[in-house]
Design a protein around this motif. Structure first.
Motif, short mmCIF file in Angstrom:
data_model
loop_
_atom_site.label_atom_id
_atom_site.label_comp_id
_atom_site.label_asym_id
_atom_site.label_seq_id
_atom_site.Cartn_x
_atom_site.Cartn_y
_atom_site.Cartn_z
N ALA A 45 0.83 -1.06 0.11
CA ALA A 45 0.05 -0.01 0.08
C ALA A 45 0.72 1.25 0.02
N LYS A 292 0.35 -7.28 1.78
CA LYS A 292 0.64 -5.82 1.21
C LYS A 292 1.06 -5.04 2.31
N SER A 294 -0.01 -3.98 5.38
CA SER A 294 -0.78 -3.22 5.98
C SER A 294 -1.13 -3.79 7.41
#
Ligand code: PPE
Length: 305
Positions: A45, A292, A294
């Motif tokens: 992200a 990703k 996060s």
């Protein structure tokens, strides 16, 4: 078709994609003794790239090589570094990584003698393994008539090249019959794994996956078990029969390539409501956040490129 990258890492050096060829007498090409890995790199992200559980994949490659008497002429650190470098020289922010350990040409016959043990690292973009629609809506699977290897026939915990002929037979059988993926039973008839994925079922809110007896110890399987338990789900490693599959509320596959792919039908029986169930959807949601970058609590699984 695999999309070409600029370079391939071959025996410690970068060569142009089209120049990465081997001799026709490459031992592994004839007899299948080699080991490989499948690793994914995700675009995070925050714009960085992260390889998911790189260390564990490199460890599994070396363990498989050890079992197969393949003496890799590089250290784990060199292979790890080679993987990072390959992504960097190719400018790839996300994709699939395929390290392959194989026996080169020289002697023929079943004794590989002093043929060179060679290593390649190839990277390419790879989308959803069983299609975007499969990932979102679930796929149709069939139990194959080809059973999985017996523990004393192949070394089932290794990603040995030759092991995959069994998977390919199963995959071809069921895809020719119009299904997306093959589920395979073990030599005793219990559900084992899919052609290139591990399998989970959910029934009455509890998750079950076959124990590691004769399956590949999937790194995604391990990650999903951890994430599921952290989410408060009960996960049991227990063998089960195919009727339990049919009765499951949810079925899904896990794998580096397949990520978490829901299964909506098995052998013409609808699974649950015929769409991804709440447990599968929750695990997919958290898994994609984890890979990703996060989810701070799973940062130790990521190696930033
Ligand atoms: N079982 C098998 C037989 C298998 O091949 C895989 C990975 C798994 C389980 C899941 O393991 P893991 O990736 O560590 O979660 N299959 C690889 C091959 C894909 C291909 O078609 O090539 C993969 O997912 O990279």
């Amino acid at each position: 078709m695999v999309e070409k990258a600029k370079k391939i890492w071959l025996d410690g050096k970068f060569v142009d994609w089209d120049a990465a060829s081997v001799h026709i007498l490459t031992h592994t090409l004839h007899y299948g003794l080699g080991v490989f890995e499948g690793i994914r790199c995700y675009l995070c992200a925050d714009g960085r790239s992260a390889i998911f559980r790189l260390r564990e994949h490199v460890d599994r490659l070396f363990e498989g090589a050890h079992v197969m008497f393949l003496n890799i002429p590089f250290t784990r650190e060199e292979i790890l570094g080679g993987i990072l470098e390959t992504l960097r020289v190719n400018g790839q922010k996300a994709g699939y990584i395929r390290p392959l350990v194989f026996i080169g040409d020289g002697a023929m016959g079943l004794h590989p003698q002093n043929n060179q043990v060679r290593v390649a690292i190839v990277t390419w973009p790879w989308g959803a393994y069983l299609g975007e629609e499969g990932l979102a809506k679930g796929i149709r699977a069939k139990v194959s008539s080809h059973i999985r290897h017996h523990v004393n026939i192949m070394m089932t915990k290794t990603k040995t090249c030759g092991n995959y002929v069994n998977s390919i037979l199963a995959k071809l059988e069921v895809t020719k019959d119009g299904y997306d993926e093959a589920i395979m039973l073990d030599t005793e008839g219990y559900v084992c794994e899919a052609s290139g994925e591990n399998i989970f079922i959910v029934r009455h809110g509890r998750m079950k996956t076959p124990p590691l007896t004769s399956i590949l110890p999937g790194i995604t399987r391990d990650s999903v078990m951890t994430i599921a338990r952290d989410q408060g789900f009960v996960v049991e490693e227990q063998r089960f029969s195919r009727d339990e599959l049919y009765m499951a509320d949810e079925v899904f596959f896990t794998g580096t390539a397949a990520e978490i792919t829901p299964v909506r039908e098995v052998d013409r029986r609808t699974i649950g409501q015929g769409q991804p169930g709440p447990v599968t959807r929750k695990l997919q949601e958290v898994f994609f956040q984890v890979v990703k970058g996060s989810r701070p609590e799973y940062q130790q699984w990521l190696t930033y490129v």
